[in-house]
Design an enzyme around this catalytic site. Structure first.
Site, PDB file in Angstrom:
ATOM      1  N   ASN A 192      -5.210   6.196  -6.916  1.00 40.78           N
ATOM      2  CA  ASN A 192      -5.924   8.147  -6.534  1.00 40.78           C
ATOM      3  C   ASN A 192      -4.778   9.003  -7.147  1.00 40.78           C
ATOM      4  O   ASN A 192      -4.255  10.204  -7.085  1.00 40.78           O
ATOM      5  CB  ASN A 192      -6.149   8.294  -5.312  1.00 40.78           C
ATOM      6  CG  ASN A 192      -5.313   7.969  -3.954  1.00 40.78           C
ATOM      7  OD1 ASN A 192      -4.297   7.779  -4.357  1.00 40.78           O
ATOM      8  ND2 ASN A 192      -5.267   8.787  -3.145  1.00 40.78           N
ATOM      9  N   ASP A 211      -9.057   3.233  -2.485  1.00 39.81           N
ATOM     10  CA  ASP A 211      -8.108   3.882  -1.463  1.00 39.81           C
ATOM     11  C   ASP A 211      -7.667   5.542  -1.429  1.00 39.81           C
ATOM     12  O   ASP A 211      -7.749   6.082  -2.125  1.00 39.81           O
ATOM     13  CB  ASP A 211      -6.667   3.314  -1.499  1.00 39.81           C
ATOM     14  CG  ASP A 211      -6.195   4.192  -0.014  1.00 39.81           C
ATOM     15  OD1 ASP A 211      -6.761   3.903   1.119  1.00 39.81           O
ATOM     16  OD2 ASP A 211      -5.102   4.895   0.054  1.00 39.81           O
ATOM     17  N   LEU A 216       2.244   6.380  -5.319  1.00 43.21           N
ATOM     18  CA  LEU A 216       3.462   6.967  -6.167  1.00 43.21           C
ATOM     19  C   LEU A 216       3.565   8.342  -6.853  1.00 43.21           C
ATOM     20  O   LEU A 216       4.102   9.000  -6.871  1.00 43.21           O
ATOM     21  CB  LEU A 216       4.059   5.717  -6.772  1.00 43.21           C
ATOM     22  CG  LEU A 216       5.036   4.387  -6.079  1.00 43.21           C
ATOM     23  CD1 LEU A 216       4.568   3.747  -7.335  1.00 43.21           C
ATOM     24  CD2 LEU A 216       5.620   5.060  -5.641  1.00 43.21           C
ATOM     25  N   ARG A 217       2.186   8.334  -7.071  1.00 44.66           N
ATOM     26  CA  ARG A 217       1.466  10.072  -7.213  1.00 44.66           C
ATOM     27  C   ARG A 217       1.903   9.890  -8.561  1.00 44.66           C
ATOM     28  O   ARG A 217       1.439  11.423  -9.331  1.00 44.66           O
ATOM     29  CB  ARG A 217       1.955  11.285  -6.819  1.00 44.66           C
ATOM     30  CG  ARG A 217       2.460  11.331  -4.845  1.00 44.66           C
ATOM     31  CD  ARG A 217       1.063  11.352  -4.780  1.00 44.66           C
ATOM     32  NE  ARG A 217       0.510  11.630  -3.126  1.00 44.66           N
ATOM     33  CZ  ARG A 217      -0.432  11.024  -2.021  1.00 44.66           C
ATOM     34  NH1 ARG A 217      -1.177  10.287  -3.234  1.00 44.66           N
ATOM     35  NH2 ARG A 217      -0.421  11.739  -1.248  1.00 44.66           N
ATOM     36  N   ASN A 258      -5.306   9.949   7.377  1.00 44.79           N
ATOM     37  CA  ASN A 258      -6.267   9.394   7.689  1.00 44.79           C
ATOM     38  C   ASN A 258      -6.218   7.659   6.922  1.00 44.79           C
ATOM     39  O   ASN A 258      -5.897   7.657   6.289  1.00 44.79           O
ATOM     40  CB  ASN A 258      -6.781   9.900   6.124  1.00 44.79           C
ATOM     41  CG  ASN A 258      -8.351   9.692   6.866  1.00 44.79           C
ATOM     42  OD1 ASN A 258      -9.023   9.561   7.691  1.00 44.79           O
ATOM     43  ND2 ASN A 258      -9.049   9.973   5.331  1.00 44.79           N
ATOM     44  N   ASP A 281       1.393   2.885   3.837  1.00 46.60           N
ATOM     45  CA  ASP A 281       0.501   3.309   3.061  1.00 46.60           C
ATOM     46  C   ASP A 281       1.302   5.048   3.234  1.00 46.60           C
ATOM     47  O   ASP A 281       1.210   6.061   3.114  1.00 46.60           O
ATOM     48  CB  ASP A 281      -0.898   4.027   4.054  1.00 46.60           C
ATOM     49  CG  ASP A 281      -1.344   4.633   3.243  1.00 46.60           C
ATOM     50  OD1 ASP A 281      -1.464   5.397   2.581  1.00 46.60           O
ATOM     51  OD2 ASP A 281      -2.355   4.604   4.300  1.00 46.60           O
ATOM     52  N   HIS A 290     -11.209   1.453   1.730  1.00 49.17           N
ATOM     53  CA  HIS A 290     -10.245   2.078   2.602  1.00 49.17           C
ATOM     54  C   HIS A 290     -12.130   2.672   3.193  1.00 49.17           C
ATOM     55  O   HIS A 290     -13.080   2.819   3.307  1.00 49.17           O
ATOM     56  CB  HIS A 290     -10.627   3.351   1.928  1.00 49.17           C
ATOM     57  CG  HIS A 290     -10.422   4.575   2.210  1.00 49.17           C
ATOM     58  ND1 HIS A 290      -8.988   5.399   1.978  1.00 49.17           N
ATOM     59  CD2 HIS A 290     -11.156   5.189   2.624  1.00 49.17           C
ATOM     60  CE1 HIS A 290      -9.066   6.570   3.606  1.00 49.17           C
ATOM     61  NE2 HIS A 290     -10.289   7.185   3.525  1.00 49.17           N
ATOM     62  N   HIS A 320      -5.878   0.211   6.114  1.00 50.65           N
ATOM     63  CA  HIS A 320      -4.266   0.568   7.440  1.00 50.65           C
ATOM     64  C   HIS A 320      -5.983   0.670   8.140  1.00 50.65           C
ATOM     65  O   HIS A 320      -6.256   1.895   8.673  1.00 50.65           O
ATOM     66  CB  HIS A 320      -4.830   2.391   7.407  1.00 50.65           C
ATOM     67  CG  HIS A 320      -5.458   3.102   5.945  1.00 50.65           C
ATOM     68  ND1 HIS A 320      -7.023   2.518   6.194  1.00 50.65           N
ATOM     69  CD2 HIS A 320      -5.710   3.334   4.380  1.00 50.65           C
ATOM     70  CE1 HIS A 320      -7.732   3.524   4.933  1.00 50.65           C
ATOM     71  NE2 HIS A 320      -6.607   3.665   4.352  1.00 50.65           N
ATOM     72  N   HIS A 371       0.745  -1.100  -0.245  1.00 51.04           N
ATOM     73  CA  HIS A 371      -0.096   0.349  -0.387  1.00 51.04           C
ATOM     74  C   HIS A 371       0.915   1.297   0.124  1.00 51.04           C
ATOM     75  O   HIS A 371       1.191   1.629   0.466  1.00 51.04           O
ATOM     76  CB  HIS A 371      -1.085   0.079   1.181  1.00 51.04           C
ATOM     77  CG  HIS A 371      -1.670   0.839   1.685  1.00 51.04           C
ATOM     78  ND1 HIS A 371      -3.441   0.674   2.009  1.00 51.04           N
ATOM     79  CD2 HIS A 371      -1.553   2.762   0.838  1.00 51.04           C
ATOM     80  CE1 HIS A 371      -4.310   2.029   1.073  1.00 51.04           C
ATOM     81  NE2 HIS A 371      -3.202   3.302   1.163  1.00 51.04           N
TER      82      HIS A 371
HETATM   83  O1  DOR Z   1      -3.381   9.587   4.976  1.00 48.85           O
HETATM   84  C1  DOR Z   1      -3.837   9.669   4.005  1.00 48.85           C
HETATM   85  N1  DOR Z   1      -3.414   9.492   2.582  1.00 48.85           N
HETATM   86  N2  DOR Z   1      -4.936   8.644   3.199  1.00 48.85           N
HETATM   87  C2  DOR Z   1      -5.575   7.722   2.572  1.00 48.85           C
HETATM   88  O2  DOR Z   1      -6.012   6.870   2.640  1.00 48.85           O
HETATM   89  C3  DOR Z   1      -5.090   8.336   0.775  1.00 48.85           C
HETATM   90  C4  DOR Z   1      -4.065   9.582   1.733  1.00 48.85           C
HETATM   91  C5  DOR Z   1      -3.250   9.872   0.377  1.00 48.85           C
HETATM   92  O3  DOR Z   1      -3.071   9.959  -1.018  1.00 48.85           O
HETATM   93  O4  DOR Z   1      -2.833  10.955   0.343  1.00 48.85           O
END
Ligand code: DOR
Length: 439
Positions: free
Chosen positions: A105, A163, A74-75, A289, A316, A190, A243, A71
């Site tokens: 995401n 997620d 990588l953006r 989160n 995460d 999630h 998570h 989990h």
């Molecule tokens: O803190 C978090 N950041 N929780 C998530 O579920 C998403 C993640 C994010 O993509 O930054």
């Protein structure tokens, strides 16, 4: 991108731990041209071997199967100023990981073959380790219609998840679990009820009351865990809870496993290492989160890890730039990076007596590999080596300025750590070494 050199090593006197094969003890390990040739009590050096064979004494160090983080964010594509596939996988190998599963995401979101294929191609070209893309559950992450799971699976996705957001529509989640069965994809939940969590900034409890920050109750997670467990029971679809952060979630998952519900679960190091008192500093590095919970929850997470209710530890890893984090607490983005700080925190569970060394290693090797159905997580003879060398004893102060990640939202910066990654081999190639006299 430097993909590393094929290794020729004779590691002497290592402590080899391979939970997948029930292996634990002192051994020598021979790697020739990147292939793991032998693991044995004493390997005799042979004149036939290549000249550049390096003999390294690893007394007191561990050799374990290469770690897998199921989990991470990588953006790329879309937010390359926070992280890229190149920088994220460089951070991964520095943290001891040989593979990561990346959440969808991104921008655009990974809800189709084109994005999955793009990620895989970038990983092949620029990645330091293996990357397993996770596709979305819903098209466009909009929570309305299902994405094409067959297309995602065929192009290389190993799981589906929305997620970062919950699937609020219970019918859609039901259909996702049914549809995913056809393609043998785990559905990663999630678990968050937005009606309960909306506008919350931290865990709901005495600390949020003192700070005057709006709270997110444990129930925001637990009602969705309960719902998803019931849906998995009905559909027999493979559910994985991401998570896990609360005692109630651990309890619900434990009960469901006892009933035979096809569920697995992960937690992240922050949920067994930190609690909501950290927020007293208003440091946005602790804003995540699900939120950091109370100390009772932290104890329950450890219990859940110890008794096997929680199968895996994932980071995460959620990189954000100073732009999103150096701002008022209310407006700061959720998330913390984790790839380069996870190993010492996981080894902390062994020092505390929560997990045995084999149990701890299983949570980052064979267990997540089994959940995702990827061929990793064991020290296989005759195969290109995927392995990690750790020093469980070394102490040092964590310095985020040395991180390979592009982001710095790490709450452990400046903290004393014990346990360091010394070397990471991906498919036989040395992609990271911190060994003093290493190659
Ligand atoms: O803190 C978090 N950041 N929780 C998530 O579920 C998403 C993640 C994010 O993509 O930054």
């Amino acid at each position: 991108m430097d993909k590393g050199k094929a290794g020729n090593f004779l590691f002497r006197n290592a402590h080899v731990i391979d939970p997948a094969q029930g292996m634990r003890g002192r051994a020598d390990v021979l790697i020739l041209d990147g292939r793991l040739m032998e693991i044995g009590a004493h390997i005799e050096a042979s004149a036939d071997w290549v000249a550049e064979l390096q003999e390294i004494d690893l007394t007191g160090k561990w050799i374990v199967p290469g770690l897998l983080d199921m989990h991470v964010h990588l953006r790329e594509p879309g937010e390359e100023y926070k992280e890229t596939i190149a920088s994220g996988t460089a951070a991964a190998v520095a943290g001891g990981y040989v593979a990561v599963a990346c959440m969808p995401n991104t921008h655009p979101v990974n809800d189709c073959a084109a994005v999955t294929e793009y990620i895989l191609e970038r990983a092949r070209e620029q990645g330091s380790c293996r990357v397993f893309p996770v596709g979305t559950i819903s098209r466009g992450l909009a929570g309305e219609d299902l994405a094409e799971f067959g297309e995602l699976r065929e192009s290389g996705a190993v799981a589906v998840s929305d997620d970062g957001r919950p699937v609020m529509n219970s019918m859609l989640m039901r259909r996702a679990l049914e549809y995913a069965r056809v393609f043998d994809l785990p559905v990663i939940s999630h678990a968050e009820d937005l009606n309960l969590s909306r506008s919350g900034l931290m865990n709901e409890g005495s600390v949020s009351t003192v700070l005057g920050l709006r709270g997110i109750p444990n129930a925001a997670e637990e009602v969705m865990v309960a719902r998803d467990l019931l849906l998995a029971e009905t559909t027999q679809g493979r559910l994985h809870i991401a998570h896990v952060s609360t005692a109630g979630s651990v309890h619900l998952i434990r009960q469901a496993k006892q009933r035979g519900v096809p569920v697995t679960a992960e937690t992240a190091p922050q949920y067994f290492s930190l609690n909501d008192h950290e927020l007293m500093t208003f440091d946005t590095a602790f804003k995540v989160n699900p939120p950091l919970r109370g100390s009772g929850d932290v104890e329950a997470i450890k219990q859940g890890l110890a008794d096997g209710t929680i199968d895996a530890i994932a980071t995460d890893h959620a990189p954000h730039s100073a732009l999103e984090k150096d701002t008022e607490f209310e407006f700061a983005a959720n998330g913390m990076i984790g790839l380069e700080s996870a190993v010492p925190l996981i080894l902390g569970l062994v020092r505390e007596g929560v997990l045995s060394p084999s149990e701890a290693i299983a949570k980052v090797t064979c267990n997540p590999a089994g959940i995702l159905g990827v061929p990793l997580g064991a020290l296989l003879r005759g195969m290109p080596a995927n392995l990690t060398i750790l020093d469980p004893e070394e102490t040092y102060v964590l310095d985020c300025s040395t991180f390979r990640s592009k982001s710095r939202n790490c709450p452990f910066n400046g903290k004393k750590m014990q346990g360091r990654v010394l070397m990471t081999l991906v498919e036989g190639r040395v992609v990271f070494t911190g060994l003093q006299d290493g190659p």
